[in-house]
Design a protein around this motif. Structure first.
Motif, PDB file in Angstrom:
ATOM      1  N   TYR A  70      -4.717  -3.815   6.721  1.00 41.70           N
ATOM      2  CA  TYR A  70      -3.470  -3.343   7.424  1.00 41.70           C
ATOM      3  C   TYR A  70      -3.059  -4.231   8.477  1.00 41.70           C
ATOM      4  O   TYR A  70      -3.849  -5.442   8.982  1.00 41.70           O
ATOM      5  CB  TYR A  70      -3.734  -1.911   7.842  1.00 41.70           C
ATOM      6  CG  TYR A  70      -3.866  -1.144   6.701  1.00 41.70           C
ATOM      7  CD1 TYR A  70      -3.127  -0.917   6.015  1.00 41.70           C
ATOM      8  CD2 TYR A  70      -5.174  -0.428   6.784  1.00 41.70           C
ATOM      9  CE1 TYR A  70      -3.340  -0.053   4.816  1.00 41.70           C
ATOM     10  CE2 TYR A  70      -5.483   0.724   5.957  1.00 41.70           C
ATOM     11  CZ  TYR A  70      -4.587   0.779   4.847  1.00 41.70           C
ATOM     12  OH  TYR A  70      -4.850   1.704   3.893  1.00 41.70           O
ATOM     13  N   ALA A  94      -5.814   6.489  -0.625  1.00 42.37           N
ATOM     14  CA  ALA A  94      -6.044   5.557  -0.029  1.00 42.37           C
ATOM     15  C   ALA A  94      -7.709   5.756   0.421  1.00 42.37           C
ATOM     16  O   ALA A  94      -8.650   4.943   0.545  1.00 42.37           O
ATOM     17  CB  ALA A  94      -5.188   4.923   0.942  1.00 42.37           C
ATOM     18  N   PHE A 115      -9.169  -2.419   2.459  1.00 42.73           N
ATOM     19  CA  PHE A 115      -7.794  -2.372   2.861  1.00 42.73           C
ATOM     20  C   PHE A 115      -7.691  -3.565   4.299  1.00 42.73           C
ATOM     21  O   PHE A 115      -8.230  -3.024   5.269  1.00 42.73           O
ATOM     22  CB  PHE A 115      -7.178  -1.156   3.503  1.00 42.73           C
ATOM     23  CG  PHE A 115      -7.195  -0.149   2.126  1.00 42.73           C
ATOM     24  CD1 PHE A 115      -5.838   0.088   1.621  1.00 42.73           C
ATOM     25  CD2 PHE A 115      -8.120   0.632   1.496  1.00 42.73           C
ATOM     26  CE1 PHE A 115      -5.800   0.776   0.296  1.00 42.73           C
ATOM     27  CE2 PHE A 115      -8.142   1.203   0.402  1.00 42.73           C
ATOM     28  CZ  PHE A 115      -6.684   1.284  -0.097  1.00 42.73           C
ATOM     29  N   VAL A 159      -1.375   1.542  -3.781  1.00 40.00           N
ATOM     30  CA  VAL A 159      -2.701   2.520  -3.771  1.00 40.00           C
ATOM     31  C   VAL A 159      -3.264   2.794  -4.996  1.00 40.00           C
ATOM     32  O   VAL A 159      -4.267   2.669  -5.310  1.00 40.00           O
ATOM     33  CB  VAL A 159      -2.570   3.518  -2.563  1.00 40.00           C
ATOM     34  CG1 VAL A 159      -3.739   4.491  -2.666  1.00 40.00           C
ATOM     35  CG2 VAL A 159      -2.266   2.906  -1.297  1.00 40.00           C
ATOM     36  N   GLU A 213     -11.051   3.773  -0.539  1.00 37.73           N
ATOM     37  CA  GLU A 213     -12.001   2.970   0.316  1.00 37.73           C
ATOM     38  C   GLU A 213     -13.409   3.481   0.291  1.00 37.73           C
ATOM     39  O   GLU A 213     -14.276   2.692   0.468  1.00 37.73           O
ATOM     40  CB  GLU A 213     -11.379   3.281   1.867  1.00 37.73           C
ATOM     41  CG  GLU A 213     -11.823   2.406   3.000  1.00 37.73           C
ATOM     42  CD  GLU A 213     -11.099   2.323   4.188  1.00 37.73           C
ATOM     43  OE1 GLU A 213     -11.109   1.390   4.802  1.00 37.73           O
ATOM     44  OE2 GLU A 213     -10.413   3.521   4.580  1.00 37.73           O
ATOM     45  N   SER A 216       0.774  -1.276  -0.052  1.00 37.52           N
ATOM     46  CA  SER A 216       0.147   0.008   0.095  1.00 37.52           C
ATOM     47  C   SER A 216       0.901   1.220   0.043  1.00 37.52           C
ATOM     48  O   SER A 216       0.693   2.293   0.655  1.00 37.52           O
ATOM     49  CB  SER A 216      -1.110   0.065   1.034  1.00 37.52           C
ATOM     50  OG  SER A 216      -0.589   0.209   2.304  1.00 37.52           O
TER      51      SER A 216
END
Length: 418
Positions: free
Chosen positions: A220, A208, A218, A13, A212, A8
């Motif tokens: 993480y 990002a 995403f 991204v 979203e 990312s």
């Protein structure tokens, strides 16, 4: 189609954004707690089409030999007991042959121009704020030898359509008055008005967030441990999630955009990925006297460092170490950067408030990034951008999304699997 993007940073991204715009179901996986936490965190901030040139050129081997014993050398090679470093080094030497240079420059410039244009369109359409300035990039020289050599490089770039204009020492000061106290040291420069600067971390975090909102998922704090092959395809990715549990992520296609860590993921599958880390440094200073600080993005050719104004901050970045995967700060390099900034802008910056950082630039021997489909038909690479990840990032993401979608990308570029 469901596509998993692994990584990312600005590359991952951007790829996810353009895949989603093409109508795909997209999930992004990253081991960090948020986007742009590693190599895209604190780079030199330049969108530098005018300097989309490979490190590998006929003069490079001699320079490397001269720099080997200097801790503050612009490009430092520290031999390791690592066959990957030696394999990369031999390939780099091949790329230094005169016949390779123009081909490599052409590919880099085409992608860099496409990416800058794409970034400008995105900025207008999405309204993302990232401390960007459209003041161009000014490269200044302090020796006649460097200045004379630059005129040949600038001529080559103009042959590829890049308006890199040679300027006198007085013109250097006219373009960036903050250099006036150092007029006696400067012998000339070159300037490209079309280039830009801006904070890649701010941009990537904002993109990002937009992605979203558009439906990209995403994940993480999630480590990709391996890719699972089945019947000539990748059936899934094995993950360790934020709770420490193993799980398998299934998708129709996978994009490896893990920077310098991409080779470790794809090598067990027999997929070639000639990428090795070149550790770069940055120092971010607080500006205390705005009138004395530059607003044009600068490149100091002699020391191979850049300066970019980011609001009330000045980012200084540069140097490169071919010394493995360590991100340990080299104190000598940090102090050398701080001293150099003090020499050029002594009244502009707070030298007691400086943040040092290192990042591992994913570099190929030719400096041409690896973008496209691998020998495994649902596995794609988007990595190897070296010092030009920010310059080429959004364009690389858009081009890769086109390839995944079965479309021909716009830029003239040697895409993988073409």
């Amino acid at each position: 189609m469901k596509v998993a993007v692994l990584g990312s940073g600005i590359i991952g991204v951007s790829t996810a954004w353009w895949l989603r715009q093409a109508g795909h179901d997209v999930v992004v996986v990253d081991r960090s707690h948020g986007p742009a936490q590693e190599t895209s965190f604190a780079n030199g901030s330049q969108i530098s089409v005018s300097y989309a040139e490979p490190w590998a050129n006929p003069q490079a081997p001699l320079k490397l030999l001269k720099w080997m014993l200097r801790d503050d050398a612009p490009l430092l090679f520290r031999p390791q007991l690592d066959w990957r470093q030696w394999q990369w080094g031999l390939a780099f030497m091949r790329e230094c042959l005169p016949g390779r240079l123009n081909r490599n420059i052409r590919a880099m410039v085409r992608m860099a121009e496409y990416s800058r244009s794409t970034l400008q369109q995105m900025r207008s359409a999405l309204g993302i704020e990232y401390d960007h300035l459209e003041r161009g990039i000014l490269n200044f020289y302090t020796t006649h030898e460097e200045f004379d050599a630059s005129q040949k490089s600038a001529s080559v770039m103009r042959d590829f359509g890049v308006d890199r204009r040679i300027v006198s020492a007085d013109e250097v000061i006219s373009i960036e008055p903050a250099l006036a106290p150092n007029r006696s040291r400067i012998v000339g420069g070159d300037y490209t008005a079309e280039d830009e600067s801006g904070d890649v971390h701010l941009f990537t975090v904002a993109l990002a967030r937009k992605a979203e909102q558009a439906g990209v998922q995403f994940l993480y704090d999630t480590q990709v441990t391996r890719l699972l092959p089945e019947a000539g395809r990748i059936a899934g990715a094995e993950l360790i999630d934020a709770e420490g549990a193993y799980r398998t992520l299934q998708a129709d296609a996978f994009v490896a955009a893990l920077g310098s860590h991409t080779p470790a993921l794809v090598r067990p599958l027999g997929v070639p990925c000639m990428v090795y880390p070149t550790k770069g440094y940055s120092a971010t200073f607080r500006v205390i006297n705005p009138e004395q600080a530059p607003t044009v993005s600068l490149t100091d050719s002699a020391h191979k460092v850049v300066y970019s104004r980011l609001g009330d901050r000045l980012r200084m970045a540069g140097t490169a170490e071919l010394a493995g995967y360590s991100r340990t700060l080299n104190t000598a390099r940090c102090e050398s950067m701080k001293q150099l900034a003090r020499e050029y802008f002594p009244q502009a910056l707070d030298f007691d408030d400086v943040s040092f950082w290192t990042g591992l630039r994913p570099s190929t021997p030719s400096n041409i990034p690896l973008i496209g489909r691998t020998r495994i038909n649902n596995l794609y690479l988007n990595t190897g951008h070296g010092t030009l990840g920010w310059t080429m990032g959004v364009g690389s993401g858009r081009a890769l999304a086109d390839l995944v979608s079965g479309r021909q990308p716009e830029p003239e570029f040697p895409f993988l699997g073409g």
